[in-house]
Structure formats: structure tokens, C-alpha cells
Design a protein around this motif. Structure first.
Motif, PDB file in Angstrom:
ATOM      1  N   VAL A  49      94.740  55.487 -53.550  1.00  0.00           N
ATOM      2  CA  VAL A  49      94.312  56.829 -53.146  1.00  0.00           C
ATOM      3  C   VAL A  49      94.268  57.759 -54.358  1.00  0.00           C
ATOM      4  CG1 VAL A  49      94.882  58.842 -51.726  1.00  0.00           C
ATOM      5  CG2 VAL A  49      95.201  56.533 -50.811  1.00  0.00           C
ATOM      6  N   THR A  50      95.273  57.644 -55.215  1.00  0.00           N
ATOM      7  CA  THR A  50      95.321  58.466 -56.424  1.00  0.00           C
ATOM      8  C   THR A  50      94.103  58.228 -57.303  1.00  0.00           C
ATOM      9  OG1 THR A  50      97.741  58.340 -56.371  1.00  0.00           O
ATOM     10  CG2 THR A  50      96.731  59.029 -58.439  1.00  0.00           C
ATOM     11  N   PHE A  51      93.727  56.976 -57.461  1.00  0.00           N
ATOM     12  CA  PHE A  51      92.589  56.632 -58.311  1.00  0.00           C
ATOM     13  C   PHE A  51      91.263  56.977 -57.644  1.00  0.00           C
ATOM     14  CE2 PHE A  51      95.702  55.066 -60.961  1.00  0.00           C
ATOM     15  CZ  PHE A  51      95.222  54.376 -62.072  1.00  0.00           C
ATOM     16  N   LEU A  52      91.231  57.024 -56.310  1.00  0.00           N
ATOM     17  CA  LEU A  52      90.031  57.518 -55.629  1.00  0.00           C
ATOM     18  C   LEU A  52      89.743  58.954 -56.054  1.00  0.00           C
ATOM     19  CD1 LEU A  52      90.532  56.179 -51.989  1.00  0.00           C
ATOM     20  CD2 LEU A  52      88.571  55.678 -53.457  1.00  0.00           C
ATOM     21  N   ALA A  80      75.432  53.188 -53.774  1.00  0.00           N
ATOM     22  CA  ALA A  80      75.381  51.832 -53.231  1.00  0.00           C
ATOM     23  C   ALA A  80      75.948  50.833 -54.235  1.00  0.00           C
ATOM     24  CB  ALA A  80      73.936  51.466 -52.869  1.00  0.00           C
ATOM     25  N   THR A  81      75.642  51.053 -55.507  1.00  0.00           N
ATOM     26  CA  THR A  81      76.184  50.190 -56.552  1.00  0.00           C
ATOM     27  C   THR A  81      77.692  50.352 -56.653  1.00  0.00           C
ATOM     28  OG1 THR A  81      74.126  50.424 -57.808  1.00  0.00           O
ATOM     29  CG2 THR A  81      76.043  49.618 -59.005  1.00  0.00           C
ATOM     30  N   GLY A  82      78.164  51.608 -56.639  1.00  0.00           N
ATOM     31  CA  GLY A  82      79.592  51.854 -56.762  1.00  0.00           C
ATOM     32  C   GLY A  82      80.396  51.325 -55.597  1.00  0.00           C
ATOM     33  N   VAL A  83      79.882  51.498 -54.383  1.00  0.00           N
ATOM     34  CA  VAL A  83      80.598  51.014 -53.204  1.00  0.00           C
ATOM     35  C   VAL A  83      80.695  49.497 -53.224  1.00  0.00           C
ATOM     36  CG1 VAL A  83      80.490  50.787 -50.697  1.00  0.00           C
ATOM     37  CG2 VAL A  83      80.062  53.003 -51.768  1.00  0.00           C
ATOM     38  N   SER A  84      79.605  48.824 -53.542  1.00  0.00           N
ATOM     39  CA  SER A  84      79.643  47.362 -53.565  1.00  0.00           C
ATOM     40  C   SER A  84      80.588  46.862 -54.650  1.00  0.00           C
ATOM     41  CB  SER A  84      78.236  46.791 -53.777  1.00  0.00           C
ATOM     42  OG  SER A  84      77.692  47.208 -55.011  1.00  0.00           O
ATOM     43  N   MET A  85      80.646  47.559 -55.788  1.00  0.00           N
ATOM     44  CA  MET A  85      81.598  47.158 -56.820  1.00  0.00           C
ATOM     45  C   MET A  85      83.024  47.350 -56.335  1.00  0.00           C
ATOM     46  SD  MET A  85      82.079  48.400 -60.763  1.00  0.00           S
ATOM     47  CE  MET A  85      83.155  49.767 -60.396  1.00  0.00           C
ATOM     48  N   GLY A 145      88.439  49.414 -58.751  1.00  0.00           N
ATOM     49  CA  GLY A 145      87.526  49.563 -57.620  1.00  0.00           C
ATOM     50  C   GLY A 145      87.684  50.897 -56.928  1.00  0.00           C
ATOM     51  N   ALA A 146      88.919  51.416 -56.880  1.00  0.00           N
ATOM     52  CA  ALA A 146      89.145  52.726 -56.268  1.00  0.00           C
ATOM     53  C   ALA A 146      88.446  53.823 -57.066  1.00  0.00           C
ATOM     54  CB  ALA A 146      90.642  53.009 -56.171  1.00  0.00           C
TER      55      ALA A 146
END
Length: 430
Positions: free
Chosen positions: A238-241, A71-76, A361-362
Motif C-alpha cells: 500500500v505504501t508503494f502504491l 494498461a501496460t502498468g496494470v499488467s506489469m 509491481g505496487a
């Protein structure tokens, strides 16, 4: 046709025959933002693992801990690009100060709720603002280098240096967080993270002279509405995801592995080994005078990363896992450095803070998804199943990168892209 003029070397640094770290660090005014920026970056590396260790301690579930961290990561990931755009428009200081204060309060609130055995929805309610307000210091430092080194061959060296700095935080951050959570108190990691954010963020915000000017950002905004409108940036996202999936999968899976063998303190050591490999290869990449084009380096480096990550799930001993982790880490830095270097050619100067935050963010979003999935795999299947996440994430991202690699070619010097339409604008070229 665009005119060709000769540019003068930046007055902030000399112009030697071969750029290197020594010359980069002699850039006038660099240390005024590097030192506080380094302190303010530590929380980024400490936050996820601190939440995982605290919530797992209070709930006994890696699935719940992973969900709270996610939840923290998604919001960031959602709010980081918006923060970057605001920084381009209003100045970094105007964004940093309220963000740092909100993050500190939210992080301490999350700590108190976890210790009070609050329900999961309450943890989520505190985790969202905690992640949304994470100060985007790394992208801001990169944007300051862009101002200092505009037109200089030191830009690729600066990209490597920043990657090394990021990885140094990922060596120190997890080690510090794990040591605090396992030897002092389960909440000590998050409390320290909040304190470092407050002190480091405010000191960094105080360095007004090195931040990009708002006027320059405003001019660029007219020419280019959003960095997300550039196809190459979307490919890099996408690469950084995929890179984020490695970070998140490693964090949860290493924690579960070390607990399963009765040595939870080894978690920080193993993750630190992984991050040390990243840092070492980052130093080497920055010291090499590359002749290969950045796009080709990214393709080769990412293929190596996917191959190395695919072997993690087969490791069943500390030594083998440490060796594979070191190898995976050494494959990450070249991909990160080259991705950030490509931004220079793809994105106008006034939108680079936003572009860098999209990439940051990715990584955070990929990490958040990986933490969630890896936590569920560790809870429901065999020990080490979480290591399948880095393999899956990097292989899928590699497929996208190979299919869309043509979009990573920078536009001609006299062309910029706004909402997908080419426009001729006056620029200074070498």
C-alpha cells in the motif's frame, strides 16, 4: 530456544568498521551483474512516458494516452510478482530470456499499432503483454545482493545503492525518451526502449554465477509459500502504491503543463529534476550510519512525502514547479530505501525476489492508476488538476501506514511466517 552462534564475514567482501559505497562496489563479482542490470533497467523508466508521448501524438488525447499507458502498468503490476516467484523457483535466467523476447516483440507491435491509428482496444491488446513481460531486473539485482551480502552490515548500503540506481534511471530514462520522441520521432522512445530491453536483459541473464541458486529458493518455498502472506509486506505494498501515484501523476501532469506553455521539451527536464532530487537524497541516505529504526524512518519520511506532494497542484510557474518537484523527489528516496530495507527482516531469503517484485509491481500499479486519473483530470478540468493525484495517493497511503505500522516489526530471528502461522526453524543469528 534458538541457539546463538557467531557468523563469519562473507568471503566476497572485507569486513571494515563502517560500511560504505566504496566497500560495497568492491564486493567480488558485483560489477558483472550491475552493469548489464543498469542497461536493462532503463526501459522501466522509459516505457510509460514513451507510450504517453506517442499515443498523445497520434490521438491528440492525454486521456487515451494515459489509458494505454495504464494498461501496460496494470499488467506489469499483476504479472511482476508471478515473475518473481518463478525466478525464485526456476532461476532468474529461465524467466528473463523468454520475458525479454516477448517484451521486445510486444513493444514494437504497440509502436506499429499506434503509428497506424489503431483503435484503443488494439492498443490495449498490445499494451497488456508489453507490461506483463517487463523484465524485473531491479528486484533480481536486489536478490543477488542478498546472496552476496547475507549477514553483512552492507545490506542497508546495498538497498540505498539500488534506490539510487533506480532513480538514476528515472533521471536518464524520461530525459532520453522525451528527447527521442520530441526531436527524432514520436515512436523513437518505444523503439529504443525495446532495444535496450533486448540487449541489457540478455546480457544480465548471461551472468549465471551471481544469480540465487534454485535449490535455496526451493528450500525456502517449503517454509514460506508466498511473500504476500506476510502482513508487513501487504502494508509496504500500500505504501508503494502511494509512491507510484507520485510517479504517474507527475509524468502526465508535467507533460500537460509543458505543452500548455508551448515548451514540450521541458517535460524531460522537469521530470529529471524531480528524479534528481530522489537520487540525491538516496545517495545521502546510503552514506548515513542510521541509528533510528527503519519503521520510524519510514513513517517520518512518508509524512514528509505526503506534505510535499500536497503542494504540487498550487505551482503555476516552471521555477516553482521545478523546486517543488525537487523537494518531492528528495522525499521519495528515504521511503523507498527504508521499505526495501524492511523486506530483509520481514521476508525469508528464498521469497525475497517475489517480495521485491510485489513492491515494484505496487509502484507500477500506483503509477498506472495515477496516469489514468491524472489524464482524465487534465482533459476534463483545469490545467494542473492532475497534480491532485500525487497528493491524494500519498495521503491515503500514509493513513494506512500509520494505522498498520505495528505490522512492520520483523519477527524474531528464530521465527518465520508461513500462511499466517509462526514456525520455529533453525537459523544462524549474529
Amino acid at each position: 530456544m534458538a541457539s546463538t552462534v557467531t557468523t563469519e564475514p562473507s568471503k566476497d567482501e572485507p569486513a571494515p568498521s563502517r560500511p560504505g559505497y566504496g566497500q560495497l562496489l568492491r564486493t567480488r563479482g558485483a560489477w558483472t551483474f550491475l552493469l548489464p542490470g543498469f542497461a536493462a533497467r532503463q526501459p522501466f523508466a522509459m516505457l510509460t512516458i514513451s507510450i504517453v508521448l506517442l499515443v498523445q501524438h497520434t490521438t491528440g488525447s492525454y486521456g487515451v494516452a494515459g489509458a494505454a499507458a495504464a494498461a501496460t502498468g496494470v499488467s506489469m503490476a499483476v504479472f511482476a510478482p508471478y515473475s518473481g516467484r518463478l525466478a525464485d523457483r526456476h532461476g532468474q535466467r529461465a524467466v528473463l530470456i523468454p520475458g525479454v523476447l516477448l517484451h521486445t516483440v510486444s513493444g514494437l507491435t504497440l509502436t506499429a499499432l499506434a503509428l497506424g491509428d489503431a483503435p484503443l482496444w488494439a492498443l490495449f491488446a498490445a499494451a497488456v503483454p508489453t507490461g506483463a513481460s517487463v523484465p524485473q531486473v531491479g528486484p533480481m539485482v536486489r536478490a543477488r545482493w542478498g546472496v552476496k551480502l547475507q549477514g553483512s552490515p552492507l545490506m542497508s548500503t546495498a538497498a540505498a545503492f539500488e534506490s539510487v540506481t533506480d532513480e538514476l534511471t528515472f533521471v536518464l530514462g524520461p530525459l532520453l525518451a522525451t528527447a527521442l520522441c520530441t526531436t527524432v520521432d514520436p515512436a523513437a522512445g518505444l523503439v529504443t526502449e525495446a532495444a535496450l530491453t533486448l540487449v541489457g536483459g540478455l546480457l544480465f541473464a548471461a551472468q549465471r554465477r551471481t544469480q540465487p541458486t534454485v535449490a535455496a529458493a526451493g528450500h525456502a518455498r517449503v517454509e514460506h509459500a508466498s511473500a504476500l502472506g506476510i502482513p508487513g509486506v501487504r502494508v509496504l505494498i500500500v505504501t508503494f502504491l502511494g509512491i507510484g501515484s507520485v510517479f504517474g501523476g507527475m509524468q502526465v501532469s508535467l507533460a500537460a503543463f509543458t505543452e500548455s506553455i508551448g515548451e514540450p521539451g521541458l517535460n524531460g527536464v522537469l521530470y529529471g529534476t524531480f528524479a534528481a532530487g530522489n537520487m540525491i537524497s538516496g545517495v545521502i541516505c546510503g552514506a548515513i550510519a542510521w541509528k533510528t529504526a527503519p519503521r520510524r524512518r519510514l513513517l517520518i519520511g512518508y509524512a514528509a512525502l505526503a506534505l510535499a506532494a500536497s503542494g504540487l497542484w498550487t505551482a503555476h510557474s516552471v521555477l516553482l514547479l521545478a523546486g517543488l518537484g525537487l523537494l518531492v523527489g528528495m522525499c521519495i528516496a528515504p521511503a523507498l530505501i527504508t521499505g526495501y530495507t524492511l523486506v530483509d527482516g520481514l521476508v525469508p531469503a528464498g521469497a525475497r525476489t517475489e517480495a521485491f517484485t510485489w513492491l515494484t509491481g505496487a509502484v507500477a500499479l500506483g503509477q498506472a492508476a495515477a496516469v489514468t486519473v491524472a489524464g482524465q483530470l487534465e482533459d476534463r478540468f483545469w490545467g494542473g488538476a492532475g497534480f491532485l493525484v500525487p497528493m491524494g495517493g500519498t495521503v491515503l497511503a500514509l493513513a494506512v501506514l500509520l494505522a498498520l505500522r505495528s505490522r512492520l516489526v520483523p519477527p524474531p530471528r528464530g521465527t518465520t511466517v508461513a500462511r499466517g502461522v509462526g514456525h520455529r526453524v533453525p537459523v544462524t543469528v549474529d
